[in-house]
Design a protein around this motif. Structure first.
Motif, short mmCIF file in Angstrom:
data_model
loop_
_atom_site.label_atom_id
_atom_site.label_comp_id
_atom_site.label_asym_id
_atom_site.label_seq_id
_atom_site.Cartn_x
_atom_site.Cartn_y
_atom_site.Cartn_z
N ILE A 1 -28.72 28.47 -0.05
CA ILE A 1 -28.01 28.07 -1.27
C ILE A 1 -28.16 26.56 -1.49
O ILE A 1 -28.43 26.10 -2.60
CB ILE A 1 -26.52 28.46 -1.19
N TYR A 2 -27.99 25.79 -0.43
CA TYR A 2 -28.11 24.33 -0.55
C TYR A 2 -29.53 23.91 -0.90
O TYR A 2 -29.74 22.98 -1.68
CB TYR A 2 -27.65 23.65 0.74
N MET A 3 -30.51 24.60 -0.34
CA MET A 3 -31.89 24.23 -0.62
C MET A 3 -32.29 24.58 -2.04
O MET A 3 -33.31 24.11 -2.54
CB MET A 3 -32.83 24.91 0.38
N MET A 4 -31.48 25.40 -2.74
CA MET A 4 -31.72 25.68 -4.15
C MET A 4 -31.12 24.61 -5.05
O MET A 4 -31.30 24.64 -6.27
CB MET A 4 -31.13 27.05 -4.52
N GLY A 5 -30.38 23.68 -4.46
CA GLY A 5 -29.78 22.60 -5.24
C GLY A 5 -28.32 22.81 -5.58
O GLY A 5 -27.71 21.99 -6.30
#
Length: 420
Positions: A248-252
């Protein structure tokens, strides 16, 4: 020559331990600031206009003892009945879970209660697989997850929906989980304090400081669009909650902390069950660390790098330091080796012990009725008992993780035994 090596090993181990101690000190202070801010805003009105449709997924495997109470609590949520559905994935259960669920469904014919019964072909492959099965049949724009032993408070879902609606950058919102059988015995009292400490230290502290949280596995809500983009849950991940947090974090997006949403869950009541559960958690966290280790050196990973460093600190530095320092202490007391800095090391250790006590006390002050003399006594002995058990299971979990990687074992349900 060997005496000097023991001194260096002892100092190195204490340094490794203090890395985590100092990080936790910062997080506890940040968590308490977050608590004060949320406490001031708790009575403010939070109104949802045009409530979105929510799908609640409940993965369940041999949960007959608790699933009835869980579904009843979900049916009683303070959210418009026609704006949410409950999907229970009764995953290859060999007990009477199917019968319990069917009776509840028959008593509530007008409710959106969907029961999916899988067999050993379609199911029985772990929580992630069960969630993916439920997700395929869901239709909500928001997906909420509750474990089969959870009894969320009536406002739990409403608060999660409100929080994610007002924050477009929130890919998910997490609430709190509390121990409903905390007074059962000494072990459950340890777990209760651990849960409070974790949520107001690791979750609230990281949110306040870095706008960073990790999904806890229950009582959270996530956008459907995100799950569709990432292809659902990773079926190889034992701790699917932590693994999906990184994606989720790597999706921004970020994951928001909402302390107004609370769910009560049943915790292990004996050491054997606790060891099995925590062994699964440790192995799963090593999987997440290895899978995402490359992001530690990626400047675009943002605050995720802190989580990776924290995982590395706890599961490598702290664990190694704790094992080495304990071994040297035992060997020194037994007269097998001699160190020249044992007195200084004991002073440094005692300082860490005092900070641990203060940190847990600060955390307990955030939950009504938890800061009392009885819990203070539990905290005093917690470091020498419960925390040492964690060191043991972390070592066992690491060995199990390496063995699973070598043997390429398939992920299965790691069932936590329930109690009446």
């Amino acid at each position: 020559m060997l005496q000097g090596i023991y001194d260096y090993l002892l100092m190195g181990s204490l340094f490794s331990i203090w890395i985590v101690v100092l990080i936790n000190m910062v997080l506890v202070n940040s968590g308490f600031i977050s608590y004060i801010k949320h406490n001031k805003d708790e009575k403010k009105a939070r109104v949802i206009n045009n409530p979105p449709f929510v799908s609640i997924l409940v993965p369940a495997h041999n949960e007959a003892k608790v699933i009835g109470k869980t579904v009843q609590s979900l049916l009683s949520l303070n959210y418009e009945n026609d704006r949410y559905e409950i999907i229970v994935v009764n995953d290859n259960s060999s007990d009477n879970s199917a019968e319990v669920l069917q009776k509840i469904k028959e008593r509530n014919p007008d409710r959106n209660l969907i029961i999916i019964n899988t067999d050993n072909v379609t199911g029985g492959k772990g929580k992630s697989n069960a969630l993916n099965i439920g997700f395929e049949q869901s239709k909500g724009s928001l997906i909420a997850i509750y474990d089969a032993d959870n009894t969320p408070e009536r406002q739990a879902l409403y608060e999660l929906v409100y929080a994610i609606q007002k924050d477009n950058k929130a890919g998910a919102v997490i609430g709190k989980f509390r121990c409903r059988n905390k007074n059962k015995n000494l072990l459950t009292r340890f777990i209760n304090l651990e849960g409070i400490y974790f949520q107001w230290m690791a979750q609230a502290g990281r949110w306040q400081l870095l706008k960073l949280c990790t999904i806890p596995g229950t009582n959270f809500i996530i956008r459907r669009s995100i799950l569709e983009s990432i292809g659902g849950w990773d079926t190889k991940a034992i701790t699917e909650d932590t693994e999906i947090s990184f994606r989720i974090y790597m999706m921004g997006y970020h994951i928001r902390f909402c302390p107004y949403s609370a769910s009560w869950e049943q915790e292990p009541e004996n050491i054997a069950v606790w060891l099995k559960q925590r062994n699964r958690w440790v192995k799963g966290n090593y999987y997440v660390l290895v899978k995402n280790f490359r992001y530690l050196f990626n400047s675009k990973a943002g605050p995720v790098r802190f989580d990776l460093f924290y995982f590395l600190s706890v599961y490598v530095f702290f664990l190694t330091g704790a094992v080495v320092s304990d071994l040297i202490f035992i060997l020194s007391v037994g007269g097998f080796i001699e160190t020249h800095i044992m007195g200084y090391s004991l002073l440094i250790w005692f300082m860490a012990y005092v900070i641990f006590i203060l940190s847990v006390l600060i955390s307990t002050s955030t939950e009504r009725g938890e800061l009392n003399a009885s819990n203070f006594g539990i905290i005093i002995i917690m470091y020498f008992t419960y925390c040492k058990l964690w060191t043991f299971i972390a070592v066992i979990g690491f060995i199990g993780f390496i063995r699973d990687m070598i043997l390429k074992r398939e992920t299965k349900w790691y069932k936590t035994e329930r109690f009446d």
